[in-house]
Design an enzyme around this catalytic site. Structure first.
Site, PDB file in Angstrom:
ATOM      1  N   GLY A 117       0.790  -1.229   0.000  1.00 18.91           N
ATOM      2  CA  GLY A 117       0.000   0.000   0.000  1.00 18.91           C
ATOM      3  C   GLY A 117       0.822   1.279   0.000  1.00 18.91           C
ATOM      4  N   HIS A 123       6.993   1.723  -1.073  1.00 21.33           N
ATOM      5  CA  HIS A 123       8.144   0.879  -0.724  1.00 21.33           C
ATOM      6  C   HIS A 123       8.510  -0.073  -1.860  1.00 21.33           C
ATOM      7  CE1 HIS A 123      10.280  -2.057   2.091  1.00 21.33           C
ATOM      8  NE2 HIS A 123      10.899  -0.909   2.236  1.00 21.33           N
ATOM      9  N   ARG A 177       3.407 -16.569 -12.083  1.00 22.94           N
ATOM     10  CA  ARG A 177       4.763 -16.519 -12.661  1.00 22.94           C
ATOM     11  C   ARG A 177       5.768 -17.390 -11.912  1.00 22.94           C
ATOM     12  NH1 ARG A 177       1.568 -12.593 -13.565  1.00 22.94           N
ATOM     13  NH2 ARG A 177       1.691 -11.353 -15.476  1.00 22.94           N
TER      14      ARG A 177
HETATM   15  N1  LIG Z   1       8.286  -6.080   0.661  1.00 26.97           N
HETATM   16  C1  LIG Z   1       9.239  -6.919   0.111  1.00 26.97           C
HETATM   17  C2  LIG Z   1      10.549  -6.939   0.551  1.00 26.97           C
HETATM   18  N2  LIG Z   1      10.942  -6.091   1.541  1.00 26.97           N
HETATM   19  C3  LIG Z   1      12.158  -6.335   2.321  1.00 26.97           C
HETATM   20  C4  LIG Z   1      13.406  -5.753   1.652  1.00 26.97           C
HETATM   21  O1  LIG Z   1      13.777  -6.525   0.519  1.00 26.97           O
HETATM   22  C5  LIG Z   1      14.568  -5.748   2.645  1.00 26.97           C
HETATM   23  O2  LIG Z   1      14.842  -7.080   3.026  1.00 26.97           O
HETATM   24  C6  LIG Z   1      14.245  -4.927   3.876  1.00 26.97           C
HETATM   25  O3  LIG Z   1      13.865  -3.616   3.459  1.00 26.97           O
HETATM   26  C7  LIG Z   1      15.444  -4.832   4.826  1.00 26.97           C
HETATM   27  O4  LIG Z   1      16.532  -4.233   4.196  1.00 26.97           O
HETATM   28  N3  LIG Z   1      11.465  -7.766  -0.018  1.00 26.97           N
HETATM   29  C8  LIG Z   1      11.097  -8.617  -1.032  1.00 26.97           C
HETATM   30  O5  LIG Z   1      11.925  -9.386  -1.538  1.00 26.97           O
HETATM   31  N4  LIG Z   1       9.803  -8.618  -1.480  1.00 26.97           N
HETATM   32  C9  LIG Z   1       8.858  -7.790  -0.944  1.00 26.97           C
HETATM   33  O6  LIG Z   1       7.674  -7.826  -1.377  1.00 26.97           O
HETATM   34  C1  LIG Z   2       7.307  -4.456  -1.700  1.00 31.40           C
HETATM   35  C2  LIG Z   2       7.046  -4.050  -0.320  1.00 31.40           C
HETATM   36  O1  LIG Z   2       7.894  -3.541   0.358  1.00 31.40           O
HETATM   37  C3  LIG Z   2       5.669  -4.171   0.163  1.00 31.40           C
HETATM   38  O2  LIG Z   2       5.330  -5.538   0.253  1.00 31.40           O
HETATM   39  C4  LIG Z   2       5.505  -3.537   1.525  1.00 31.40           C
HETATM   40  O3  LIG Z   2       4.128  -3.374   1.717  1.00 31.40           O
HETATM   41  P1  LIG Z   2       3.603  -1.911   2.144  1.00 31.40           P
HETATM   42  O4  LIG Z   2       3.924  -0.991   0.968  1.00 31.40           O
HETATM   43  O5  LIG Z   2       2.100  -2.080   2.319  1.00 31.40           O
HETATM   44  O6  LIG Z   2       4.334  -1.529   3.386  1.00 31.40           O
END
Ligand SMILES: Nc1c(NC[C@H](O)[C@H](O)[C@H](O)CO)[nH]c(=O)[nH]c1=O
Ligand SMILES: CC(=O)[C@@H](O)COP(=O)(O)O
Length: 153
Positions: A85, A88, A127
């Site tokens: 959401g 990030h 996928r």
């Molecule tokens: N939200 C997702 C993440 N978030 C974590 C980051 O990759 C990282 O590990 C964290 O920010 C600490 O540095 N990672 C994914 O691979 N996929 C996601 O959806």
């Molecule tokens: C890709 C991400 O970091 C995501 O999954 C995190 O979710 P949010 O944007 O709702 O904090």
């Protein structure tokens, strides 16, 4: 005109497999696809080095260290970034692909991008071995081909 094409034999290749553990319920299937592809194309599972990192953001630094070691013919990076959401997603996915691309160019080691960047869990599942194929398999084929292409240049 000379055309250089890489074949798809992985025989004798030492391949690094860097895995972003986040969303492991999907990523595990990407790993399966990658390993199965290497073996089906003549590679030895004993010559695969799998490295687990917390998430996609950490993939580039592990890819860099493996590529700089000189111990691998190619590196396959797999993970799953699923939009939430907030913005990030953009930062995580963006840094991951930028970092991987930089390592490939800086080291000359083929690094394939098998990190899903999707808007929903459904898209990720599609996928990771269902109706839209397996990104782990696809990117591993690309890595194998690039090893065999670069050998000819
Ligand atoms: N939200 C997702 C993440 N978030 C974590 C980051 O990759 C990282 O590990 C964290 O920010 C600490 O540095 N990672 C994914 O691979 N996929 C996601 O959806
Ligand atoms: C890709 C991400 O970091 C995501 O999954 C995190 O979710 P949010 O944007 O709702 O904090």
């Amino acid at each position: 005109m000379e055309t250089i094409v890489g074949n798809l034999t992985a025989e004798g290749m030492k391949i690094g497999l860097v895995v972003g553990r986040f969303n492991s319920f999907v990523v595990d299937h990407l790993v399966e696809g990658a390993v199965d592809t290497i073996v089906r194309h003549g590679g030895d599972e004993a010559n695969i080095t799998k490295v687990m990192v917390p998430g996609a953001f950490e993939i580039p630094v592990a890819v860099q260290k493996m590529a700089q070691s000189g111990n691998y013919d190619a590196i396959v990076a797999v993970g799953a970034v699923i939009r939430g959401g907030t913005p990030h997603f953009d930062y995580v996915a963006g840094e991951c692909v930028k970092g991987i691309g930089q390592v490939q160019l800086q080291t000359g080691v083929p690094v394939s991008f098998g990190v899903l960047t999707v808007d929903s869990i459904e898209q990720a599942i599609e996928r990771a071995g269902t109706k839209a194929g397996n990104k782990g398999e696809e990117c591993t084929l690309a890595a194998i081909e690039m090893v065999n292409v670069l050998k000819q240049l």
